[in-house]
Scaffold this motif. Structure first.
Motif, short mmCIF file in Angstrom:
data_model
loop_
_atom_site.label_atom_id
_atom_site.label_comp_id
_atom_site.label_asym_id
_atom_site.label_seq_id
_atom_site.Cartn_x
_atom_site.Cartn_y
_atom_site.Cartn_z
N SER A 49 124.18 2.35 61.12
CA SER A 49 125.57 2.20 61.56
C SER A 49 125.69 2.30 63.08
CB SER A 49 126.42 3.30 60.90
OG SER A 49 127.75 3.26 61.38
N ASP A 102 124.06 -0.77 64.83
CA ASP A 102 124.89 -1.97 64.66
C ASP A 102 125.98 -2.03 65.73
OD1 ASP A 102 123.46 -2.90 62.55
OD2 ASP A 102 124.83 -2.18 61.00
N LYS A 103 126.58 -0.86 66.01
CA LYS A 103 127.59 -0.80 67.07
C LYS A 103 126.96 -1.11 68.43
CE LYS A 103 130.29 2.77 64.67
NZ LYS A 103 130.78 4.17 64.74
N ALA A 110 124.21 -2.88 69.04
CA ALA A 110 123.84 -4.30 69.12
C ALA A 110 125.06 -5.16 69.37
CB ALA A 110 123.15 -4.71 67.82
N LYS A 111 126.21 -4.79 68.76
CA LYS A 111 127.44 -5.56 68.98
C LYS A 111 127.91 -5.47 70.42
CE LYS A 111 132.07 -6.26 67.06
NZ LYS A 111 133.07 -5.78 66.05
N ILE A 112 127.81 -4.25 71.00
CA ILE A 112 128.23 -4.07 72.40
C ILE A 112 127.31 -4.84 73.35
CG2 ILE A 112 128.42 -2.36 74.24
CD1 ILE A 112 129.31 -0.34 72.14
N GLY A 131 125.30 -7.40 72.62
CA GLY A 131 125.36 -8.85 72.38
C GLY A 131 126.56 -9.51 73.01
N ALA A 132 127.61 -8.72 73.32
CA ALA A 132 128.80 -9.30 73.95
C ALA A 132 128.62 -9.58 75.43
CB ALA A 132 129.99 -8.37 73.74
N SER A 157 119.53 -12.30 73.12
CA SER A 157 119.39 -11.84 71.74
C SER A 157 119.12 -10.35 71.72
CB SER A 157 118.25 -12.58 71.02
OG SER A 157 117.01 -12.27 71.61
#
Length: 358
Positions: A284, A287-288, A290-292, A294-295, A301
């Protein structure tokens, strides 16, 4: 296998992966992280530096001698010195690595030094009215001992580095010998090939050409400055000490460190959760993260290896995050600046500690 480079391994792996994907079209394999691009970058940077140094050396010769034939002879000295060096490196079992490429880059200016000294003296003799053949013979004899002394001095400085003991000696073995081989071959080129090319390629100077080839403004300015420094020696001595003092003060402004900061276009960081965290907690949190990451527009990547430490040991509360960046020429922020920016973005995620893996 022993002796294989990461570049050769990548070629074999890429070929096998292509075969696997062709045999199983329902399976897609994509590279998410690797260090071979960094190796290629080192090679390309070294070659660019080698070419830039050669071009600048040739331009300087052209500006001072103002003779395209003499410039061409000087330019030939670099490939005639470097190419045989590659053969000797292969014979010695050396490879094109970070150390040997550093040696070649360092030796770029040295490789044309001997040829420049030879060709400048030959041109000077020709401007006295001598034929190209006679000027080549007399000028080469006149300057020969100095050229040999300069080259042997450089060899005596770098060659012993290759025979250091311990781990440092293993690193610098290829460095010192590569410089020594390259410089020695450049001596042979300067003493044998450069005078021969000058004797048959240069053209004699008649009276009109002697007037045309009179010293330019740069040489006249240098000669004027040299006469003044010899006449007023105390001013020269005081100026030398002043420049030395200013240099010492300026050195204190330079960044320090054993290894300079690099930009490999890849960031590897480790995320650690509090003791007792489960693998689901790690998933969890990462995932947060990677999202931050990736933006960010500089990120190509993000790959997360959950439940593992950077060493590869299994640990549910640890994760390794590999970030691939776009090429440094395509972004405004350096890798170090992005690392600081990413660390600041993670402040909004509680109970996680990150550190960068170098």
């Amino acid at each position: 296998a022993k002796g294989a480079s990461d570049v050769s391994v990548k070629r074999v792996v890429d070929a096998k992966v292509a075969e696997m994907m062709a045999a199983h079209p329902e399976v897609q394999l994509r590279l998410v992280d690797g260090t071979v691009a960094y190796t290629f970058g080192n090679y390309e940077a070294a070659m660019e530096t080698l070419i830039e140094g050669a071009v600048l050396a040739v331009i300087v010769v052209l500006l001072f001698l103002r003779d395209w034939r003499a410039t061409l002879i000087t330019a030939c000295a670099l490939p005639l010195s470097v190419i045989p060096t590659f053969f000797i490196m292969q014979w010695m079992g050396f490879s094109l690595n970070l150390v040997s490429l550093l040696a070649l880059t360092l030796a770029t200016g040295i490789l044309v030094d001997d040829a420049i000294v030879e060709i400048e003296n030959i041109v000077r003799h020709m401007r006295m009215g001598k034929s190209a053949y006679r000027a080549a013979m007399e000028a080469a004899d006149e300057i020969g001992l100095a050229v040999i002394a300069i080259t042997l001095t450089i060899i005596m400085v770098f060659a012993p580095v290759s025979f250091m003991g311990g781990i440092a000696g293993q690193y610098f073995k290829q460095f010192g010998l590569t410089v020594a081989f390259a410089v020695f071959i450049s001596l042979l080129v300067a003493r044998l090939i450069t005078p021969m090319m000058a004797a048959y390629l240069l053209r004699g100077h008649n009276a009109e050409q002697l007037v045309e080839h009179s010293d330019g403004w740069m040489m006249r300015a240098y000669s004027w400055f040299l006469r003044k420094t010899i006449k007023y020696w105390y001013v020269t001595l005081a100026s030398g000490f002043a420049i030395f003092w200013v240099s010492l003060q300026a050195a204190s402004l330079l960044p320090t460190g054993f290894i300079p900061q690099e930009d490999a276009s890849r960031i590897s960081l480790s995320a650690e959760l509090p003791p007792g965290s489960t693998l689901e907690d790690s998933a969890s949190t990462t995932d947060k993260m990677a999202k931050i990451i990736g933006a960010l527009p500089e990120v190509k990547s993000v790959f997360v290896l959950g439940g593992a430490k950077p060493t590869g040991a299994a640990e549910p509360r640890n994760s390794v995050v590999s970030v691939e960046l776009v090429n440094k020429t395509e972004r405004d922020l350096s890798q170090v600046e992005l690392e600081g920016k990413i660390a600041g973005l993670f402040s909004s995620i509680p109970d996680v500690r990150i550190f960068y893996v170098k």
